[in-house]
Design an enzyme around this catalytic site. Structure first.
Site, PDB file in Angstrom:
ATOM      1  CD  GLU A 111      -2.937  -1.289   2.144  1.00  0.00           C
ATOM      2  OE1 GLU A 111      -4.150  -1.453   1.977  1.00  0.00           O
ATOM      3  OE2 GLU A 111      -2.392  -1.384   3.247  1.00  0.00           O
ATOM      4  CB  CYS A 124       3.139   7.437   3.427  1.00  0.00           C
ATOM      5  SG  CYS A 124       3.604   6.164   4.611  1.00  0.00           S
ATOM      6  CB  CYS A 131       7.240  -5.435   8.753  1.00  0.00           C
ATOM      7  SG  CYS A 131       8.642  -4.772   9.682  1.00  0.00           S
ATOM      8  CB  CYS A 135       6.310  -2.865  16.421  1.00  0.00           C
ATOM      9  SG  CYS A 135       8.009  -2.599  15.861  1.00  0.00           S
ATOM     10  CB  CYS A 138       3.036  -2.077  13.933  1.00  0.00           C
ATOM     11  SG  CYS A 138       3.128  -1.927  12.135  1.00  0.00           S
ATOM     12  CB  CYS A 369       0.812   5.559  11.384  1.00  0.00           C
ATOM     13  SG  CYS A 369       1.266   7.197  10.967  1.00  0.00           S
TER      14      CYS A 369
END
Ligand code: SAH
Ligand code: SF4
Length: 389
Positions: A111, A124, A131, A135, A138, A369
């Protein structure tokens, strides 16, 4: 909100596709031209012409490269493309934020988000599919499939965004809602989408070199920001080899808590991270490191935490960005109450940091985010349910 769907060919067909020239270095372009029989003495000039058509004008069709001989244009078109990643969906938020779900040649999805403001437009971009880090706040980190993006897939996100918002010379935006009042609609690029960019160092560096090339996209390195969760050994190397602005996902001021929120902290704890920050090349009041701090209710949002944050960053030219936590389905946290965010921000403000709270953008399209991927997974799930047996 609007969504368009442009489903792309299946991966098996895609793998038979021609190579896109987007994201190749000048050297690699010269090699491609050599394969097509362009004599060595002409290659440098041809590369410059191609570069300019691709990155200054944004053309997607070799036929428009009018200063290149027709024969060579035909040869180029027979062997290569100028393709960007394929758009699966485009969503436009009520606040003008755009989010694109993109499909790569192997069928994987990423994205890209565009955030317009009055006097700037920030893109962004993602650096990896998913990933490998986990975290705890996230959503991207919960996605299992991970691979590095190529330079073409990284630069391609900028190209595609410029296509969709009409940000090429003479282009008209297909949907002008919320676009800034600036000549260029993308003034800033942040590597804050999916992925840990310092785990894809070479490709992200090569992509940033193309993005900042003064004869091409011309996005100054001062306007490109790499955000990292704290891959400490790569920070000095990034400073030397890429030299963009830097953002650190800090989120906690004590190792014990940061180990939990940003597990990479167990490998490289706060003291080492801040040491690398202090040594980042070229820091000054005009070139500061941004420290990102996500506001988690009852976890890291006390006034004591705020005071400790200010002490921790005292000798570093820093900006502080307080990010209201953006929830996602099943997230183990809540966003701090607004009142608490204000108290926290006041401490930070009093220490001389200007307006540190980042207002959440594009929440209605899950573009904020840490929300990336949530909506597309949901959409996939509903497609599954709706699919005929
Ligand atoms: N992997 C890099 C860059 C991508 S994350 C990094 O971690 O820095 C971009 C930013 O979004 C980071 O600061 C990250 O901590 C923040 N973020 C992740 N999930 C979030 C959430 N749910 N709410 C608010 N911010 C989040
Ligand atoms: Fe990865 Fe950054 Fe999310 Fe952590 S915050 S899981 S490093 S994308």
């Amino acid at each position: 909100m609007t969504a368009t769907t442009l489903i792309d060919p299946a991966p098996s067909e895609a793998s038979a596709r021609k190579e896109s020239l987007v994201g190749l270095s000048r050297q690699a372009l010269a090699e491609r031209l050599a394969v097509l029989g362009v004599p060595e003495r002409q290659r440098r000039m041809r590369v410059s012409q191609l570069w300019s058509w691709m990155y200054v004008r944004g053309v997607t069709d070799f036929a428009r490269m009018t200063d290149i001989a027709a024969g060579l244009r035909a040869e180029l078109a027979a062997h290569y493309t100028l393709a960007r990643p394929a758009i699966v969906t485009e969503q436009v938020s009520v606040d003008g934020t755009r989010k694109w779900l993109l499909r790569l040649d192997d069928g994987k999805e990423i994205e890209t988000v565009y955030i317009p403001e009055e006097d700037r437009g920030t893109l962004c971009i993602s650096s990896q599919v998913g990933c490998t880090l986990t975290c705890s706040f996230c959503h991207t980190g919960t996605q299992r499939l991970v691979r590095n993006l190529t330079p073409g897939e990284i630069v391609g996100q900028i190209m595609l965004a410029r296509d969709r918002i009409g940000d090429w010379p003479g282009a008209v935006p297909p949907d002008p809602r919320g676009l800034p009042d600036t000549e260029r609609k993308i003034t800033n690029v942040v590597l804050m989408g999916m992925g840990e960019p310092l785990y894809n160092f070479d490709n992200v560096r090569d992509a940033c070199a193309i993005a900042s090339d003064g004869e091409g996209l011309s996005i100054s390195k001062r306007r490109i920001t790499l955000s990292t969760s704290g891959v400490v050994p790569e920070i000095p190397r990034w400073g030397e080899e890429a030299g963009t602005m830097l953002a650190i996902s800090l989120h906690a001021v004590r190792d014990e808590l940061r180990n939990e929120l940003v597990p990479i902290n167990k490998k490289w704890p706060l003291a080492e991270l801040l040491k690398a920050c202090r040594a980042y090349p070229g820091l000054s009041n005009a070139k500061r490191i941004t420290f990102e701090y996500v506001m988690l209710k009852g976890v890291n949002d006390s006034v004591e935490d705020a005071k400790a944050l200010v002490r921790l960053l005292a000798k570093i030219p820093a900006k502080i960005n307080l990010i209201p936590f953006n929830p996602w389905p099943g997230a183990p946290y809540e966003c701090s109450d607004w009142e608490q965010i204000e108290k926290f921000a006041e401490v930070v403000n009093r220490a001389g940091y200007a307006s540190p709270v980042r207002s959440p953008r594009g929440r209605d399209i899950m573009a904020a985010c840490g929300q990336l991927k949530s909506a597309s997974i949901k959409q996939r799930a509903s497609e599954h349910l709706a699919a005929p047996a």
